[in-house]
Design a protein around this motif. Structure first.
Motif, PDB file in Angstrom:
ATOM      1  N   HIS A 162      92.574 -47.156  61.726  1.00  0.00           N
ATOM      2  CA  HIS A 162      92.005 -45.947  61.124  1.00  0.00           C
ATOM      3  C   HIS A 162      91.316 -45.086  62.182  1.00  0.00           C
ATOM      4  O   HIS A 162      91.724 -43.965  62.456  1.00  0.00           O
ATOM      5  CB  HIS A 162      91.026 -46.336  60.002  1.00  0.00           C
ATOM      6  CG  HIS A 162      90.443 -45.157  59.294  1.00  0.00           C
ATOM      7  ND1 HIS A 162      89.137 -45.130  58.861  1.00  0.00           N
ATOM      8  CD2 HIS A 162      90.975 -43.955  58.947  1.00  0.00           C
ATOM      9  CE1 HIS A 162      88.902 -43.972  58.279  1.00  0.00           C
ATOM     10  NE2 HIS A 162      90.006 -43.250  58.306  1.00  0.00           N
ATOM     11  N   ARG A 163      90.289 -45.600  62.841  1.00  0.00           N
ATOM     12  CA  ARG A 163      89.556 -44.812  63.833  1.00  0.00           C
ATOM     13  C   ARG A 163      89.369 -45.578  65.145  1.00  0.00           C
ATOM     14  O   ARG A 163      88.482 -45.255  65.935  1.00  0.00           O
ATOM     15  CB  ARG A 163      88.191 -44.392  63.291  1.00  0.00           C
ATOM     16  CG  ARG A 163      88.231 -43.374  62.175  1.00  0.00           C
ATOM     17  CD  ARG A 163      88.527 -41.969  62.717  1.00  0.00           C
ATOM     18  NE  ARG A 163      88.359 -40.974  61.680  1.00  0.00           N
ATOM     19  CZ  ARG A 163      89.357 -40.538  60.894  1.00  0.00           C
ATOM     20  NH1 ARG A 163      90.573 -41.060  61.030  1.00  0.00           N
ATOM     21  NH2 ARG A 163      89.138 -39.628  59.979  1.00  0.00           N
ATOM     22  N   VAL A 214      88.038 -48.341  66.083  1.00  0.00           N
ATOM     23  CA  VAL A 214      86.858 -49.123  66.462  1.00  0.00           C
ATOM     24  C   VAL A 214      87.250 -50.604  66.505  1.00  0.00           C
ATOM     25  O   VAL A 214      88.306 -51.013  66.009  1.00  0.00           O
ATOM     26  CB  VAL A 214      85.669 -48.911  65.488  1.00  0.00           C
ATOM     27  CG1 VAL A 214      85.318 -47.450  65.364  1.00  0.00           C
ATOM     28  CG2 VAL A 214      85.979 -49.508  64.121  1.00  0.00           C
ATOM     29  N   CYS A 240      87.125 -54.046  58.462  1.00  0.00           N
ATOM     30  CA  CYS A 240      86.594 -53.227  59.556  1.00  0.00           C
ATOM     31  C   CYS A 240      85.112 -52.926  59.307  1.00  0.00           C
ATOM     32  O   CYS A 240      84.721 -52.592  58.183  1.00  0.00           O
ATOM     33  CB  CYS A 240      87.398 -51.937  59.649  1.00  0.00           C
ATOM     34  SG  CYS A 240      86.759 -50.783  60.882  1.00  0.00           S
ATOM     35  N   CYS A 289      90.868 -51.027  64.990  1.00  0.00           N
ATOM     36  CA  CYS A 289      91.221 -50.616  63.640  1.00  0.00           C
ATOM     37  C   CYS A 289      92.218 -49.459  63.710  1.00  0.00           C
ATOM     38  O   CYS A 289      92.016 -48.502  64.475  1.00  0.00           O
ATOM     39  CB  CYS A 289      89.953 -50.163  62.921  1.00  0.00           C
ATOM     40  SG  CYS A 289      90.292 -49.542  61.254  1.00  0.00           S
ATOM     41  N   TYR A 298      83.450 -50.374  60.193  1.00  0.00           N
ATOM     42  CA  TYR A 298      83.083 -48.954  60.148  1.00  0.00           C
ATOM     43  C   TYR A 298      83.220 -48.394  58.726  1.00  0.00           C
ATOM     44  O   TYR A 298      82.223 -48.069  58.067  1.00  0.00           O
ATOM     45  CB  TYR A 298      83.953 -48.193  61.146  1.00  0.00           C
ATOM     46  CG  TYR A 298      83.433 -46.813  61.501  1.00  0.00           C
ATOM     47  CD1 TYR A 298      82.183 -46.373  61.090  1.00  0.00           C
ATOM     48  CD2 TYR A 298      84.197 -45.959  62.285  1.00  0.00           C
ATOM     49  CE1 TYR A 298      81.714 -45.118  61.427  1.00  0.00           C
ATOM     50  CE2 TYR A 298      83.733 -44.695  62.635  1.00  0.00           C
ATOM     51  CZ  TYR A 298      82.500 -44.278  62.197  1.00  0.00           C
ATOM     52  OH  TYR A 298      82.040 -43.030  62.536  1.00  0.00           O
ATOM     53  N   HIS A 299      84.442 -48.273  58.222  1.00  0.00           N
ATOM     54  CA  HIS A 299      84.632 -47.720  56.870  1.00  0.00           C
ATOM     55  C   HIS A 299      85.049 -48.783  55.871  1.00  0.00           C
ATOM     56  O   HIS A 299      85.322 -48.462  54.714  1.00  0.00           O
ATOM     57  CB  HIS A 299      85.684 -46.605  56.879  1.00  0.00           C
ATOM     58  CG  HIS A 299      85.383 -45.499  57.833  1.00  0.00           C
ATOM     59  ND1 HIS A 299      86.063 -45.319  59.012  1.00  0.00           N
ATOM     60  CD2 HIS A 299      84.442 -44.516  57.782  1.00  0.00           C
ATOM     61  CE1 HIS A 299      85.569 -44.276  59.661  1.00  0.00           C
ATOM     62  NE2 HIS A 299      84.581 -43.775  58.937  1.00  0.00           N
ATOM     63  N   GLY A 300      85.180 -50.013  56.313  1.00  0.00           N
ATOM     64  CA  GLY A 300      85.395 -51.106  55.369  1.00  0.00           C
ATOM     65  C   GLY A 300      86.833 -51.358  54.948  1.00  0.00           C
ATOM     66  O   GLY A 300      87.064 -52.087  53.988  1.00  0.00           O
ATOM     67  N   TRP A 301      87.798 -50.784  55.649  1.00  0.00           N
ATOM     68  CA  TRP A 301      89.179 -51.130  55.320  1.00  0.00           C
ATOM     69  C   TRP A 301      89.396 -52.608  55.673  1.00  0.00           C
ATOM     70  O   TRP A 301      88.869 -53.114  56.664  1.00  0.00           O
ATOM     71  CB  TRP A 301      90.173 -50.282  56.116  1.00  0.00           C
ATOM     72  CG  TRP A 301      90.164 -48.807  55.782  1.00  0.00           C
ATOM     73  CD1 TRP A 301      89.151 -48.091  55.195  1.00  0.00           C
ATOM     74  CD2 TRP A 301      91.211 -47.884  56.055  1.00  0.00           C
ATOM     75  NE1 TRP A 301      89.502 -46.775  55.068  1.00  0.00           N
ATOM     76  CE2 TRP A 301      90.766 -46.609  55.589  1.00  0.00           C
ATOM     77  CE3 TRP A 301      92.458 -47.965  56.619  1.00  0.00           C
ATOM     78  CZ2 TRP A 301      91.547 -45.455  55.694  1.00  0.00           C
ATOM     79  CZ3 TRP A 301      93.251 -46.821  56.726  1.00  0.00           C
ATOM     80  CH2 TRP A 301      92.790 -45.575  56.262  1.00  0.00           C
TER      81      TRP A 301
HETATM   82  S1  FES Z   1      87.514 -47.179  61.602  1.00  0.00           S
HETATM   83 FE1  FES Z   1      88.098 -48.960  60.586  1.00  0.00          FE
HETATM   84  S2  FES Z   1      88.100 -48.435  58.526  1.00  0.00           S
HETATM   85 FE2  FES Z   1      87.635 -46.619  59.535  1.00  0.00          FE
END
Ligand code: FES
Length: 315
Positions: free
Chosen positions: A49-50, A52, A66, A47, A68-71
């Motif tokens: 974003h972070r 993962v 994703c 991802c 983790y945070h759902g993006w």
């Molecule tokens: S790590 Fe994927 S949306 Fe935050």
């Protein structure tokens, strides 16, 4: 890692609509997913974003979400299409997942890795099953280039045709066929002695078709008249940490009912006419003499037109 190349990373049947599949393509970790319409997509399995893994995520109407945070990321462009709980005054940032071109044809999922301009034919196009198919996938503990080399230098370390012994004797030098090398090796039915002294008199041949670049390998078991008895297509690509990822499909040809009783009985029982080895014998592989594979390593196939008879004791 190769640039500008199509790779087979999975069989179509491994990826159901609404599902994801973690694969490796030329050393890159890739999250495959198939949307509700049946279209397959490939994103880098990270991802933006972070960082993962995306492959454990959920397939949504806007792409792959994703875990983790759902993006959510669009499969074709990698563009972020949705962020949960975004306030009205906030905009979706220009975060992009790495998207790879996908070509699905003939039961294979191909991913294009590297290079800006997509080019080349899909390697799975050439495979033509005719008969009951046997399929599989595995990760084997050998580096990708070594896997290709061993397919030339000692294919018995990687594949098995039950009831058949692949000998150390090969017929001529590797010959060039487009971007592949072809090499014929003598083979005999097990339990019927060591076979004739000259490889051209052997009752069977094992023909290896190994790419100079790319991962589409074809192993064929042929009778003395060079009619194919078994065709095995193996798609290989560099895996993680020095491994090789494989998917394969193969079948016995209609006239493969010949051969000794054990071979015919196996066919009647529906047993696979080949085995792709997944537990490799490192000692046997280390003992192989690098001979035909030198042609592949240098890419300088000799292109021999006339058949030469060689007897090479490999070990
Ligand atoms: S790590 Fe994927 S949306 Fe935050």
């Amino acid at each position: 890692m190769t640039s500008g190349q199509w790779w087979i990373v999975a069989l179509s049947g491994q990826l159901a609509p609404g599902k994801t599949l973690a694969v490796v393509c030329d050393g890159r970790e890739v999250a495959l997913f198939r949307d509700a319409n049946g279209t397959a997509f490939a994103l880098e399995d990270r991802c933006p974003h972070r960082r993962v893994l995306l492959s454990p995520g959920q397939v949504r109407p806007g792409g792959l979400q994703c875990p983790y945070h759902g993006w959510t990321f669009d499969g074709a462009s990698g563009r972020c299409t949705d962020i949960p709980n975004l306030r009205r005054d906030e905009k979706i940032p220009p975060a992009m997942a790495q998207a790879y071109p996908v070509g699905e044809l003939n039961g294979f999922i191909h991913v294009y890795a590297g290079g800006a301009a997509v080019q080349g034919t899909l390697p799975g196009v050439s495979y033509r099953p005719a008969g009951r198919e046997y399929t599989g996938s595995a990760v084997v503990p050998i580096a990708f280039d070594d896997y290709l080399d061993v397919m030339l230098d000692g294919p018995e370390c990687l594949v098995d045709f039950p009831g058949v012994t692949i000998t150390d004797f090969f017929l001529g030098d590797p010959r060039r066929d487009g971007r592949h090398l072809l090499l014929d090796r003598g083979a005999v039915w097990q339990g019927r002695g060591p076979g004739p002294a000259f490889v051209r008199d052997h009752p069977l041949l094992v023909r290896a078709r190994v790419p100079l670049s790319g991962g589409d390998i074809v192993m064929a078991l042929l009778d003395a008249a060079e009619r194919p008895l078994v065709t095995l297509f193996i798609a290989a690509t560099a895996g993680r940490r020095g491994t090789t990822s494989l998917v394969w499909r193969g079948f016995a040809h209609a006239h493969a009912h010949m051969g000794p009783p054990g071979w015919r009985l196996r066919r009647l029982a529906g047993a696979p006419p080949f085995t792709v080895r997944t537990a490799l014998d490192g000692r046997a592989i280390a003992a192989l003499v690098a001979a035909p594979s030198r042609e592949r390593r240098t890419g300088a196939a000799s292109g021999i037109d006339e058949e030469k008879e060689c007897l090479h004791a490999q070990r």
